[in-house]
Each structure stands twice: as C-alpha cells, then as structure tokens.
Design a protein around this motif. Structure first.
Motif, PDB file in Angstrom:
ATOM      1  N   ALA A   1      18.351   5.037  17.093  1.00 39.95           N
ATOM      2  CA  ALA A   1      16.934   5.514  17.629  1.00 39.95           C
ATOM      3  C   ALA A   1      15.687   5.439  16.297  1.00 39.95           C
ATOM      4  N   VAL A   2      16.163   5.537  15.283  1.00 36.66           N
ATOM      5  CA  VAL A   2      14.895   5.879  14.183  1.00 36.66           C
ATOM      6  C   VAL A   2      14.949   4.629  13.315  1.00 36.66           C
ATOM      7  N   ALA A   3      16.347   4.030  12.840  1.00 35.02           N
ATOM      8  CA  ALA A   3      15.892   3.225  11.631  1.00 35.02           C
ATOM      9  C   ALA A   3      14.864   2.123  11.722  1.00 35.02           C
ATOM     10  N   PHE A   4      15.291   1.124  13.079  1.00 34.84           N
ATOM     11  CA  PHE A   4      14.467   0.153  13.235  1.00 34.84           C
ATOM     12  C   PHE A   4      12.901   0.319  13.409  1.00 34.84           C
ATOM     13  N   PRO A   5      12.703   1.505  14.221  1.00 38.79           N
ATOM     14  CA  PRO A   5      11.250   1.741  14.367  1.00 38.79           C
ATOM     15  C   PRO A   5      10.624   2.095  12.829  1.00 38.79           C
ATOM     16  N   LEU A   6      11.438   2.820  12.005  1.00 41.03           N
ATOM     17  CA  LEU A   6      10.771   3.179  10.907  1.00 41.03           C
ATOM     18  C   LEU A   6      10.428   1.835  10.002  1.00 41.03           C
ATOM     19  N   ILE A   7      11.453   0.769  10.109  1.00 37.79           N
ATOM     20  CA  ILE A   7      11.185  -0.414   9.384  1.00 37.79           C
ATOM     21  C   ILE A   7       9.705  -1.271   9.988  1.00 37.79           C
ATOM     22  N   LEU A   8       9.563  -1.078  11.194  1.00 35.13           N
ATOM     23  CA  LEU A   8       8.286  -1.433  11.766  1.00 35.13           C
ATOM     24  C   LEU A   8       7.201  -0.800  11.519  1.00 35.13           C
ATOM     25  N   ALA A   9       7.201   0.407  11.513  1.00 35.08           N
ATOM     26  CA  ALA A   9       6.017   1.289  11.041  1.00 35.08           C
ATOM     27  C   ALA A   9       5.731   1.062   9.538  1.00 35.08           C
ATOM     28  N   ALA A  10       6.678   0.756   8.933  1.00 37.72           N
ATOM     29  CA  ALA A  10       6.365   0.581   7.294  1.00 37.72           C
ATOM     30  C   ALA A  10       5.629  -1.050   7.176  1.00 37.72           C
ATOM     31  N   ILE A  11       5.930  -1.759   8.050  1.00 38.05           N
ATOM     32  CA  ILE A  11       5.403  -3.148   8.061  1.00 38.05           C
ATOM     33  C   ILE A  11       4.029  -3.103   8.547  1.00 38.05           C
ATOM     34  N   VAL A  12       3.975  -2.129   9.620  1.00 38.33           N
ATOM     35  CA  VAL A  12       2.550  -2.145  10.263  1.00 38.33           C
ATOM     36  C   VAL A  12       1.379  -1.358   9.115  1.00 38.33           C
ATOM     37  N   VAL A  13       2.108  -0.515   8.552  1.00 43.16           N
ATOM     38  CA  VAL A  13       1.134   0.376   7.615  1.00 43.16           C
ATOM     39  C   VAL A  13       0.763  -0.470   6.367  1.00 43.16           C
ATOM     40  N   SER A  14       2.020  -1.224   5.998  1.00 42.63           N
ATOM     41  CA  SER A  14       1.678  -2.046   4.836  1.00 42.63           C
ATOM     42  C   SER A  14       0.780  -3.181   4.890  1.00 42.63           C
ATOM     43  N   VAL A  15       0.809  -4.147   6.164  1.00 38.68           N
ATOM     44  CA  VAL A  15       0.000  -4.799   6.600  1.00 38.68           C
ATOM     45  C   VAL A  15      -1.486  -4.471   6.676  1.00 38.68           C
ATOM     46  N   THR A  16      -1.441  -3.324   7.394  1.00 41.55           N
ATOM     47  CA  THR A  16      -2.958  -2.716   7.624  1.00 41.55           C
ATOM     48  C   THR A  16      -3.477  -2.182   6.235  1.00 41.55           C
ATOM     49  N   GLU A  17      -2.929  -1.947   5.437  1.00 34.12           N
ATOM     50  CA  GLU A  17      -3.543  -1.607   4.157  1.00 34.12           C
ATOM     51  C   GLU A  17      -3.782  -2.747   3.273  1.00 34.12           C
ATOM     52  N   VAL A  18      -2.978  -3.705   3.322  1.00 38.58           N
ATOM     53  CA  VAL A  18      -3.512  -5.023   2.742  1.00 38.58           C
ATOM     54  C   VAL A  18      -4.607  -5.770   3.332  1.00 38.58           C
ATOM     55  N   ARG A  19      -4.644  -5.767   4.507  1.00 36.40           N
ATOM     56  CA  ARG A  19      -5.873  -6.478   5.309  1.00 36.40           C
ATOM     57  C   ARG A  19      -7.085  -5.459   4.965  1.00 36.40           C
ATOM     58  N   ALA A  20      -6.929  -4.094   4.969  1.00 34.50           N
ATOM     59  CA  ALA A  20      -8.294  -3.408   4.727  1.00 34.50           C
ATOM     60  C   ALA A  20      -8.708  -3.540   3.198  1.00 34.50           C
ATOM     61  N   ASP A  21      -7.854  -3.678   2.195  1.00 36.39           N
ATOM     62  CA  ASP A  21      -8.120  -4.015   1.003  1.00 36.39           C
ATOM     63  C   ASP A  21      -8.885  -5.432   0.759  1.00 36.39           C
ATOM     64  N   VAL A  22      -8.237  -6.362   1.516  1.00 38.86           N
ATOM     65  CA  VAL A  22      -8.860  -7.741   1.600  1.00 38.86           C
ATOM     66  C   VAL A  22     -10.397  -7.523   2.081  1.00 38.86           C
ATOM     67  N   GLY A  23     -10.553  -6.800   2.858  1.00 36.64           N
ATOM     68  CA  GLY A  23     -11.739  -6.663   3.451  1.00 36.64           C
ATOM     69  C   GLY A  23     -12.614  -5.980   2.568  1.00 36.64           C
ATOM     70  N   ARG A  24     -12.244  -4.774   1.968  1.00 34.24           N
ATOM     71  CA  ARG A  24     -13.214  -4.249   0.889  1.00 34.24           C
ATOM     72  C   ARG A  24     -13.483  -5.102  -0.168  1.00 34.24           C
ATOM     73  N   ARG A  25     -12.467  -5.849  -0.696  1.00 30.83           N
ATOM     74  CA  ARG A  25     -12.784  -6.692  -1.683  1.00 30.83           C
ATOM     75  C   ARG A  25     -13.778  -7.971  -1.312  1.00 30.83           C
ATOM     76  N   ALA A  26     -13.646  -8.264  -0.158  1.00 35.35           N
ATOM     77  CA  ALA A  26     -14.693  -9.358   0.177  1.00 35.35           C
ATOM     78  C   ALA A  26     -16.057  -8.686   0.491  1.00 35.35           C
ATOM     79  N   ALA A  27     -16.191  -7.552   0.784  1.00 34.37           N
ATOM     80  CA  ALA A  27     -17.400  -6.892   0.967  1.00 34.37           C
ATOM     81  C   ALA A  27     -18.271  -6.672  -0.161  1.00 34.37           C
ATOM     82  N   VAL A  28     -17.161  -6.437  -1.286  1.00 28.07           N
ATOM     83  CA  VAL A  28     -17.589  -6.223  -2.667  1.00 28.07           C
ATOM     84  C   VAL A  28     -18.118  -7.700  -3.260  1.00 28.07           C
ATOM     85  N   ARG A  29     -17.389  -8.550  -2.897  1.00 28.09           N
ATOM     86  CA  ARG A  29     -17.638  -9.816  -3.614  1.00 28.09           C
ATOM     87  C   ARG A  29     -19.052 -10.456  -2.918  1.00 28.09           C
TER      88      ARG A  29
END
Length: 93
Positions: free
Chosen positions: A61-89
């Motif tokens: 019940a828990v293992a696979f959804p936690l892996i997917l949540a980790a992927i979603v959080v990671s991709v969201t943070e990386v995309r937000a960082d790319v957006g912040r860096r593009a705005a600064v540039r």
C-alpha cells in the motif's frame, strides 16, 4: 514478463534516486525541502523491507506511492529552480 517488470521497477527507483540527489544539491532551498525526496525514498525502502517480516499489506500500500511522491517532489523542485534561474538570467522579469 517478470524481467520487464523488474527492469521497470529498477528504472523508476534509479530515476527517483538521481532526481532526489539532484535536489539535495540545490543550495538555495531550505534544508527540509532539499532532503524531503530522499526521506520519502528511505521511507519507501523501509516499507518494502516490511515484506521480510511478513507484513506485505503495508509494503504493497505504501512503498510504490512513496517512490512516486519522491519523483514528483524532485521534478517539481528542479523545474522551479530552473524557472528561478531563468528569471534571474533575464533580469528578474
């Protein structure tokens, strides 16, 4: 068929680890946000290890959804960082 399922699972775990490691290197994030994906992966691993002590319901019940949540959080943070860096540039637009 079992080989394909194992290959997909290993690929998903590898992508989750790679993207989580990438988030931990983002120094402009608070510490708890940098390490949240890795904590989710560790919790998923702990839930998967419950299969070894005959508690497969929690693992299923828990293992696979936690892996997917980790992927979603990671991709969201990386995309937000790319957006912040593009705005600064571009001069803060």
């Amino acid at each position: 068929m079992l080989f394909v399922v194992a290959l997909v699972g290993i690929s998903i775990l590898g992508f989750a680890l790679w993207s989580s490691w990438r988030v931990t290197r983002l120094r402009d994030l608070p510490t708890w946000r940098r390490f949240l994906p890795l904590v989710l992966i560790l919790l998923s691993t702990a839930a998967s290890l419950l299969r070894a002590v005959d508690i497969p319901q929690v693992a299923n019940a828990v293992a696979f959804p936690l892996i997917l949540a980790a992927i979603v959080v990671s991709v969201t943070e990386v995309r937000a960082d790319v957006g912040r860096r593009a705005a600064v540039r571009l001069g803060g637009k």
